[in-house]
Design an enzyme around this catalytic site. Structure first.
Site, PDB file in Angstrom:
ATOM      1  N   ASP A 186       0.860  -1.190   0.000  1.00  0.00           N
ATOM      2  CA  ASP A 186       0.000   0.000   0.000  1.00  0.00           C
ATOM      3  C   ASP A 186       0.895   1.238   0.000  1.00  0.00           C
ATOM      4  OD1 ASP A 186      -3.178   0.651   1.114  1.00  0.00           O
ATOM      5  OD2 ASP A 186      -1.676   2.240   1.211  1.00  0.00           O
ATOM      6  N   ASP A 232      -3.861   2.397  -5.178  1.00  0.00           N
ATOM      7  CA  ASP A 232      -2.540   2.406  -4.524  1.00  0.00           C
ATOM      8  C   ASP A 232      -2.248   1.141  -3.727  1.00  0.00           C
ATOM      9  OD1 ASP A 232      -4.029   2.751  -2.155  1.00  0.00           O
ATOM     10  OD2 ASP A 232      -2.464   4.012  -1.285  1.00  0.00           O
ATOM     11  N   GLU A 233      -2.951   0.051  -4.045  1.00  0.00           N
ATOM     12  CA  GLU A 233      -2.671  -1.181  -3.294  1.00  0.00           C
ATOM     13  C   GLU A 233      -2.763  -2.417  -4.168  1.00  0.00           C
ATOM     14  OE1 GLU A 233      -5.731  -2.462  -0.502  1.00  0.00           O
ATOM     15  OE2 GLU A 233      -6.976  -0.789  -1.169  1.00  0.00           O
TER      16      GLU A 233
HETATM   17  P1  TTP Z   1      -5.417   5.083   1.272  1.00  0.00           P
HETATM   18  O1  TTP Z   1      -4.385   4.017   1.018  1.00  0.00           O
HETATM   19  O2  TTP Z   1      -6.569   4.748   2.142  1.00  0.00           O
HETATM   20  O3  TTP Z   1      -4.715   6.379   1.906  1.00  0.00           O
HETATM   21  P2  TTP Z   1      -3.312   7.028   1.621  1.00  0.00           P
HETATM   22  O4  TTP Z   1      -2.521   6.264   0.623  1.00  0.00           O
HETATM   23  O5  TTP Z   1      -3.545   8.488   1.309  1.00  0.00           O
HETATM   24  O6  TTP Z   1      -2.610   6.980   3.050  1.00  0.00           O
HETATM   25  P3  TTP Z   1      -1.888   5.755   3.790  1.00  0.00           P
HETATM   26  O7  TTP Z   1      -0.446   6.156   3.868  1.00  0.00           O
HETATM   27  O8  TTP Z   1      -2.541   5.683   5.129  1.00  0.00           O
HETATM   28  O9  TTP Z   1      -2.113   4.536   2.941  1.00  0.00           O
HETATM   29  O10 TTP Z   1      -6.014   5.599  -0.099  1.00  0.00           O
HETATM   30  C1  TTP Z   1      -5.221   5.742  -1.265  1.00  0.00           C
HETATM   31  C2  TTP Z   1      -5.587   6.979  -2.065  1.00  0.00           C
HETATM   32  O11 TTP Z   1      -6.920   6.876  -2.511  1.00  0.00           O
HETATM   33  C3  TTP Z   1      -5.502   8.256  -1.253  1.00  0.00           C
HETATM   34  O12 TTP Z   1      -4.247   8.907  -1.398  1.00  0.00           O
HETATM   35  C4  TTP Z   1      -6.642   9.098  -1.755  1.00  0.00           C
HETATM   36  C5  TTP Z   1      -7.573   8.146  -2.384  1.00  0.00           C
HETATM   37  N1  TTP Z   1      -8.788   7.995  -1.590  1.00  0.00           N
HETATM   38  C6  TTP Z   1      -9.872   8.812  -1.872  1.00  0.00           C
HETATM   39  O13 TTP Z   1      -9.814   9.644  -2.776  1.00  0.00           O
HETATM   40  N2  TTP Z   1     -10.999   8.671  -1.115  1.00  0.00           N
HETATM   41  C7  TTP Z   1     -11.094   7.755  -0.100  1.00  0.00           C
HETATM   42  O14 TTP Z   1     -12.131   7.650   0.573  1.00  0.00           O
HETATM   43  C8  TTP Z   1      -9.958   6.916   0.183  1.00  0.00           C
HETATM   44  C9  TTP Z   1      -9.994   5.919   1.309  1.00  0.00           C
HETATM   45  C10 TTP Z   1      -8.853   7.085  -0.588  1.00  0.00           C
HETATM   46 MG    MG Z   2      -2.267   4.156   0.789  1.00  0.00          MG
END
Ligand code: TTP
Ligand code: MG
Length: 377
Positions: free
Chosen positions: A20, A123-124
């Site tokens: 992730d 992103d995962e």
């Molecule tokens: P996440 O992996 O949930 O968050 P993140 O990558 O920003 O932070 P972390 O380091 O905790 O993993 O989500 C990935 C991307 O998806 C995030 O950058 C923005 C987008 N996203 C949205 O636009 N809306 C949402 O509700 C979520 C959960 C994510």
């Molecule tokens: Mg993330």
């Protein structure tokens, strides 16, 4: 062990990885705009000097230090860390198109060493690397370290990795040492992992379920597990109880497959000016089919359903579909099918605003026999 049968847990032991990316959207923006990563960056709706009514989409770790989180009202984010001229917060709305490009680059690096690969979100991704590391958990750790380094060197983003025997445990593990972390959970460490771990940390346990269990005095996973399946089932339902026990025992899904996170692959094109020239529309449709089938091949899936979408001037939209008997990833087959669907259904003399193609009813690609069967049809 005696006898000639290995226990099932050893027979099908897998080494799964969940990767992730850290503060993904925010990190991509920082890279793209050459921003200072130590300044709080908040992506979301317009804060309007604190009076904005939207929410935070995501933010970088500098902003998280102020307690700002995804889905928080933008006004609250502003109160915690105002923008200029009152504070250091930098508020932006996201840039469309920027993130999928970065995502693709990362996914291509992750896909490489994995025998099974599944992009689970922008992103995962899940990777099954059992064979790549010959079942060796130390090599698994080293491989993730290498991937982490190459993502940072080649794309400029940091990622976190979880290594564990099941999907859900890998996903939970990738959270543990975030950002830029790696956490490995060995098959005999699963019980220890859940000691004093909040039930809310388990993906799939929502606030309602957690409240229900808290009312019975259970707040951590090990407390609920200790109850045993029967007693837990009486409180929370048999299905939930049996699932939670299996999560802790490392007995839930180990399957990594692109089919799990994806129902179809589609592409559309909106013309800058509505098109009356059928040949031009058909040429666009053909290139869409090519792009979709290339993507299907890259992911490693095939499809049974061919769908052509036509939107006329004025937004009236029609979708025309046909299924074939077996899932295929053959460009010729779908090119011909799409062309035919278009020719049969298009209303002549009506200008077209958008054309689309979708490959649906996805499955694993079948053998060459499938094509023969279809040609006999
Ligand atoms: P996440 O992996 O949930 O968050 P993140 O990558 O920003 O932070 P972390 O380091 O905790 O993993 O989500 C990935 C991307 O998806 C995030 O950058 C923005 C987008 N996203 C949205 O636009 N809306 C949402 O509700 C979520 C959960 C994510
Ligand atoms: Mg993330």
């Amino acid at each position: 062990m005696t006898g000639d049968q290995a226990p099932p847990s050893i027979l099908n032991e897998r080494i799964l990885v969940h990767c992730d990316l850290d503060a993904f959207f925010a990190s991509v923006e920082i890279l793209h705009r050459d921003l200072d990563p130590n300044r709080p960056l908040i992506i979301g709706s317009d804060p309007k000097g604190g009076r904005g009514r939207g929410i935070v989409s995501t933010c970088n770790y500098a902003a998280r230090a102020f307690g700002i989180r995804s889905a928080m009202p933008i006004g609250e984010a502003w109160r915690r860390c105002p923008g200029a001229p009152f504070g250091t917060g930098h508020y932006i709305s996201g840039t469309r198109g920027l993130y999928s490009r970065a995502s693709r680059k990362v996914m291509n690096l992750l896909r490489e060493p994995a025998e099974h690969f599944e992009k689970a979100g922008i992103d995962e991704a899940y990777l099954d690397i059992t064979q790549a590391v010959e079942g060796d958990w130390d090599r698994a750790y080293a491989l993730c370290r290498d991937l982490q380094k190459s993502i940072e060197a080649k794309v400029g983003l940091t990622a976190s990795f979880g290594i564990a025997p099941t999907r859900i445990l890998a996903k939970m593990s990738s959270e543990i040492n975030k950002p830029k972390g790696i956490f490995r959970m060995l098959p005999d460490e699963t019980h220890e992992f859940f000691v004093e771990r909040s039930l809310r940390d388990v993906p799939g346990i929502g606030p309602k379920r957690a409240t229900q269990l808290a009312e019975w005095g259970f707040n951590t996973v090990d407390e609920a597990y200790e109850l045993g399946e029967l007693a837990l089932g009486r409180i929370a339902g048999e299905r939930f109880a049996s699932w939670l026990i299996r999560v802790v025992d490392g007995a839930t899904s180990k399957e990594v497959s692109p089919l799990r996170s994806r129902k179809s692959i589609g592409k559309e094109h909106t013309f800058s000016q509505d098109k009356s020239d059928q040949e031009q529309v058909l040429a666009t449709l053909k290139s869409l089919v090519e792009r979709v089938m290339l993507k299907a091949r890259t992911i490693g899936v095939a499809g049974r359903l061919c769908e052509v979408k036509i939107r006329y001037t004025g937004f009236e939209t029609h979708t025309h579909g046909r299924s074939i008997p077996v899932a295929m990833d053959d460009l010729d087959v779908f090119s011909r099918l799409a062309e035919r669907l278009y020719a049969i259904n298009v209303e002549q003399n009506r200008p077209i605003r958008l054309i689309g193609f979708r490959l649906g009813q996805l499955d694993m690609p079948s053998t060459r026999q499938a094509k023969l069967l279809l040609e006999e049809e």
